[in-house]
Design a protein around this motif. Structure first.
Motif, PDB file in Angstrom:
ATOM      1  N   LEU A  87       0.825  -1.204   0.000  1.00 14.32           N
ATOM      2  CA  LEU A  87       0.000   0.000   0.000  1.00 14.32           C
ATOM      3  C   LEU A  87       0.864   1.261   0.000  1.00 14.32           C
ATOM      4  N   GLU A  88       1.927   1.238   0.781  1.00 12.07           N
ATOM      5  CA  GLU A  88       2.817   2.397   0.839  1.00 12.07           C
ATOM      6  C   GLU A  88       3.474   2.660  -0.503  1.00 12.07           C
ATOM      7  N   LYS A  89       3.892   1.595  -1.180  1.00 11.07           N
ATOM      8  CA  LYS A  89       4.494   1.747  -2.511  1.00 11.07           C
ATOM      9  C   LYS A  89       3.500   2.308  -3.520  1.00 11.07           C
ATOM     10  N   ALA A  90       2.213   2.004  -3.309  1.00 11.58           N
ATOM     11  CA  ALA A  90       1.162   2.506  -4.198  1.00 11.58           C
ATOM     12  C   ALA A  90       0.716   3.920  -3.813  1.00 11.58           C
ATOM     13  N   GLY A  91       1.289   4.457  -2.741  1.00 12.89           N
ATOM     14  CA  GLY A  91       0.951   5.809  -2.307  1.00 12.89           C
ATOM     15  C   GLY A  91      -0.347   5.886  -1.524  1.00 12.89           C
ATOM     16  N   ILE A  92      -0.733   4.775  -0.912  1.00 16.49           N
ATOM     17  CA  ILE A  92      -1.961   4.722  -0.114  1.00 16.49           C
ATOM     18  C   ILE A  92      -1.567   4.661   1.360  1.00 16.49           C
ATOM     19  N   TYR A  93      -2.070   5.619   2.141  1.00 15.40           N
ATOM     20  CA  TYR A  93      -1.679   5.707   3.541  1.00 15.40           C
ATOM     21  C   TYR A  93      -2.908   5.593   4.447  1.00 15.40           C
ATOM     22  N   PRO A  94      -2.725   5.082   5.673  1.00 13.61           N
ATOM     23  CA  PRO A  94      -3.855   4.936   6.598  1.00 13.61           C
ATOM     24  C   PRO A  94      -4.314   6.288   7.138  1.00 13.61           C
ATOM     25  N   LEU A  95      -5.470   6.275   7.746  1.00 15.66           N
ATOM     26  CA  LEU A  95      -5.963   7.480   8.411  1.00 15.66           C
ATOM     27  C   LEU A  95      -5.018   7.830   9.555  1.00 15.66           C
ATOM     28  N   PRO A  96      -4.778   9.104   9.803  1.00 13.69           N
ATOM     29  CA  PRO A  96      -3.826   9.499  10.865  1.00 13.69           C
ATOM     30  C   PRO A  96      -4.443   9.367  12.256  1.00 13.69           C
ATOM     31  N   LEU A  97      -4.374   8.164  12.812  1.00 19.34           N
ATOM     32  CA  LEU A  97      -4.992   7.898  14.105  1.00 19.34           C
ATOM     33  C   LEU A  97      -3.984   7.747  15.237  1.00 19.34           C
ATOM     34  N   GLY A  98      -2.732   7.619  14.930  1.00 20.69           N
ATOM     35  CA  GLY A  98      -1.728   7.417  15.965  1.00 20.69           C
ATOM     36  C   GLY A  98      -1.191   6.000  15.938  1.00 20.69           C
ATOM     37  N   ALA A  99      -0.050   5.808  16.558  1.00 18.17           N
ATOM     38  CA  ALA A  99       0.656   4.532  16.486  1.00 18.17           C
ATOM     39  C   ALA A  99      -0.037   3.393  17.229  1.00 18.17           C
ATOM     40  N   LYS A 100      -0.770   3.707  18.289  1.00 19.37           N
ATOM     41  CA  LYS A 100      -1.354   2.623  19.086  1.00 19.37           C
ATOM     42  C   LYS A 100      -2.673   2.095  18.526  1.00 19.37           C
ATOM     43  N   PHE A 101      -3.202   2.722  17.475  1.00 17.16           N
ATOM     44  CA  PHE A 101      -4.464   2.296  16.886  1.00 17.16           C
ATOM     45  C   PHE A 101      -4.249   1.405  15.670  1.00 17.16           C
ATOM     46  N   SER A 102      -5.268   0.653  15.309  1.00 16.93           N
ATOM     47  CA  SER A 102      -5.218  -0.175  14.100  1.00 16.93           C
ATOM     48  C   SER A 102      -5.077   0.714  12.872  1.00 16.93           C
ATOM     49  N   LYS A 103      -4.490   0.171  11.830  1.00 11.63           N
ATOM     50  CA  LYS A 103      -4.351   0.914  10.586  1.00 11.63           C
ATOM     51  C   LYS A 103      -5.655   0.785   9.811  1.00 11.63           C
ATOM     52  N   ILE A 104      -6.318   1.914   9.573  1.00 13.72           N
ATOM     53  CA  ILE A 104      -7.590   1.942   8.871  1.00 13.72           C
ATOM     54  C   ILE A 104      -7.425   2.786   7.622  1.00 13.72           C
ATOM     55  N   TYR A 105      -7.914   2.266   6.502  1.00 12.04           N
ATOM     56  CA  TYR A 105      -7.804   2.934   5.210  1.00 12.04           C
ATOM     57  C   TYR A 105      -9.196   3.228   4.672  1.00 12.04           C
ATOM     58  N   GLU A 106      -9.314   4.335   3.933  1.00 11.01           N
ATOM     59  CA  GLU A 106     -10.577   4.595   3.248  1.00 11.01           C
ATOM     60  C   GLU A 106     -10.681   3.627   2.082  1.00 11.01           C
ATOM     61  N   ARG A 107     -11.859   3.056   1.902  1.00 11.10           N
ATOM     62  CA  ARG A 107     -12.095   2.121   0.808  1.00 11.10           C
ATOM     63  C   ARG A 107     -12.131   2.901  -0.499  1.00 11.10           C
TER      64      ARG A 107
END
Length: 86
Positions: A52-72
């Motif tokens: 995902l990172e290579k494709a330029g897709i990043y998770p919502l900025p929730l902080g390090a202790k939270f699950s990584k959530i992405y917009e569909r």
């Protein structure tokens, strides 16, 4: 994001947070977790995160202790088998 309601547990009277099933289903139609994508791809989450990172897709900025959530998005759906992420 998710609508939650704080109620007291019926025995202990301690506060707990509840999310309705409809709110959860609506959330999952708009967002996807890293774990869900890893399960669909049958691989470890770290490999999916790198892809995902290579494709330029990043998770919502929730902080390090939270699950990584992405917009569909259609871009995310194309990276994995369409319809496999549930």
């Amino acid at each position: 994001m998710l609508q939650a309601k704080t109620v007291r547990h019926h025995r202990s009277r301690r506060p707990m947070v509840l999310i309705t099933k409809d709110d959860l289903l609506e959330f999952l139609q708009q967002h996807v977790t890293l774990g869900m994508m890893a399960y669909a791809a049958r691989t470890q989450a770290v490999h999916v995160a790198t892809k995902l990172e290579k494709a330029g897709i990043y998770p919502l900025p929730l902080g390090a202790k939270f699950s990584k959530i992405y917009e569909r998005t259609p871009q995310i759906e194309k990276l994995f088998c369409p319809g496999c992420i549930s």
